[in-house]
Design a protein around this motif. Structure first.
Motif, short mmCIF file in Angstrom:
data_model
loop_
_atom_site.label_atom_id
_atom_site.label_comp_id
_atom_site.label_asym_id
_atom_site.label_seq_id
_atom_site.Cartn_x
_atom_site.Cartn_y
_atom_site.Cartn_z
N GLY A 198 10.26 -1.34 0.91
CA GLY A 198 9.55 -0.72 2.06
C GLY A 198 10.51 -1.22 3.43
N THR A 266 5.81 -0.65 -0.72
CA THR A 266 5.03 0.35 -1.03
C THR A 266 4.34 0.40 -2.18
OG1 THR A 266 6.90 1.56 -1.80
CG2 THR A 266 6.51 1.51 0.74
N SER A 288 1.52 -5.68 2.98
CA SER A 288 1.04 -4.30 2.54
C SER A 288 0.10 -4.73 1.29
CB SER A 288 1.66 -3.40 2.09
OG SER A 288 3.02 -3.87 1.08
N PRO A 308 -0.07 0.37 2.97
CA PRO A 308 1.47 0.38 2.27
C PRO A 308 1.77 1.80 2.90
CG PRO A 308 -0.18 -0.13 0.75
CD PRO A 308 -1.16 0.14 1.56
N GLY A 309 3.16 1.62 3.50
CA GLY A 309 3.86 2.68 4.30
C GLY A 309 3.39 2.87 5.84
#
Length: 364
Positions: A198, A266, A288, A308-309
């Protein structure tokens, strides 16, 4: 009980130590442990000092006739109750070597994802009918793998790889060598360049931080000279406050000098050691919510959990800690306390002993 462990210990001391010390702890609890690993493994001397017999060999391929022969010979000669394999080369060769032998086969699973009951290659390793127990590094890894195994789901269980705060006594590294000025609020991230780690998300978050702040980003790991990564760094409004160290064996001591640690993965995290190391040094973590990362912290107490993201949530977490030095310090201390209370290596040895006993006695 007598246990053979097959694993690789050719890595940095801090990388192999949690697993190695868990096994040494298991031996101290009364299990007769023998180990098959590379003959030049640096940790070999410490194993032997603690009464663990080391066999200097490790499989080089996933299916290797010499490895199968040597493992089978050792299993027969040593009359082991169980064999515990920590990587795919060890697992695949041991599954074949143990056919027809009265030994329990245990395997280690260190991440979520990338396995399916519909993928034939999985039956060489964890999904082989020869495997009696699969020990996962986190509950998230366990829950993910249970979806893919046939039969008794309880054959998949969890044993955390614990740590010890005494391991983390190195003097924090002076960050001026990387161009970080005195008084900077430093956000560190340790990760080699892989899509799931990520880094683009973290760099996107730098666009959302105050342009006039003293926040600096320190990136530790391989691959930062990749042209695509360099382009993302140069596109950041705080490009002059992003610092690169490259690969470092002293990564934990570098993160110890930061105020915040971020892991922006991620997907597919097991129980990330880089987060544990930061927590052990009292650095507030932002992680995350993927794999076992979320299990390491109590959200808002010993760390901050983000979607996540989400670059927005990462930026908000960094800004929150930057604006409140007291919260940042308290969260770092709570993170350190959590490692001591919930993720200690002694707890790991005791949990592994319980799983080993259950497996050998068929009590799961």
């Amino acid at each position: 009980m007598k246990l053979l462990v097959i694993s690789s210990y050719v890595d940095t001391w801090n990388s192999v130590r949690p697993e190695a010390e868990m096994l040494i702890g298991l031996a101290k609890l009364g299990v007769e442990v023998e180990l098959m690993t590379q003959p030049d493994a640096e940790y070999r001397s410490r194993f032997e000092e603690n009464g663990i017999k080391v066999h200097g060999f490790h499989p080089r391929k996933k299916i290797e006739p010499e490895a199968i022969r040597r493992i089978r010979h050792l299993l027969i000669e040593g009359k082991f109750d169980a064999v515990y394999c920590f990587n795919n080369k060890a697992i695949a060769n041991t599954n074949l070597a143990a056919i027809g032998l009265p030994v329990k086969v245990m395997t280690y699973r260190g991440q979520t994802g990338n396995i399916s009951r519909w993928d034939p290659s999985g039956y060489l390793t964890h999904l082989s009918p020869r495997v009696d127990r699969i020990i996962c590094v986190s509950k998230a890894t366990r829950d993910d793998l249970q979806k893919h195994v046939w039969g008794n789901k309880d054959k998949v269980c969890t044993v955390y790889k614990g740590h010890d705060l005494d391991w983390y006594q190195d003097t924090p590294v002076d960050l001026k060598q990387f161009g970080v000025p005195d008084g900077a609020f430093v956000v560190g991230s340790v990760a080699n360049i892989r899509p799931r780690k990520g880094l683009p998300i973290l760099l996107k978050a730098t666009h959302l931080l105050p342009a006039d702040s003293n926040i600096h980003l320190l990136l530790v790991g391989r691959g930062m000279d990749n042209p695509a990564v360099q382009a993302l760094i140069q596109a950041s409004p705080m490009a002059d406050r992003i610092h690169l160290t490259g690969y470092r064996k002293d990564a934990p001591a570098i993160i110890a000098s930061c105020q915040v640690s971020v892991l922006a993965s991620t997907k597919r995290e097991g129980l990330p050691k880089t987060v544990i190391e930061a927590m052990a040094y009292g650095v507030a973590p932002i992680v995350s919510d993927t794999g076992g990362s979320a299990e390491l912290i109590e959200d808002g107490v010993s760390g901050i959990r983000v979607t996540p993201g989400s670059a927005e949530e990462i930026a908000a977490g960094i800004q929150r800690l930057h604006e409140s030095p007291e919260l940042c310090a308290n969260m770092g201390q709570s993170a350190r306390d959590r490692i001591a209370s919930h993720f200690h290596v002694q707890h790991s040895s005791e949990a592994l002993l319980k799983v080993l006993s259950e497996t050998v006695n068929g009590e799961f």
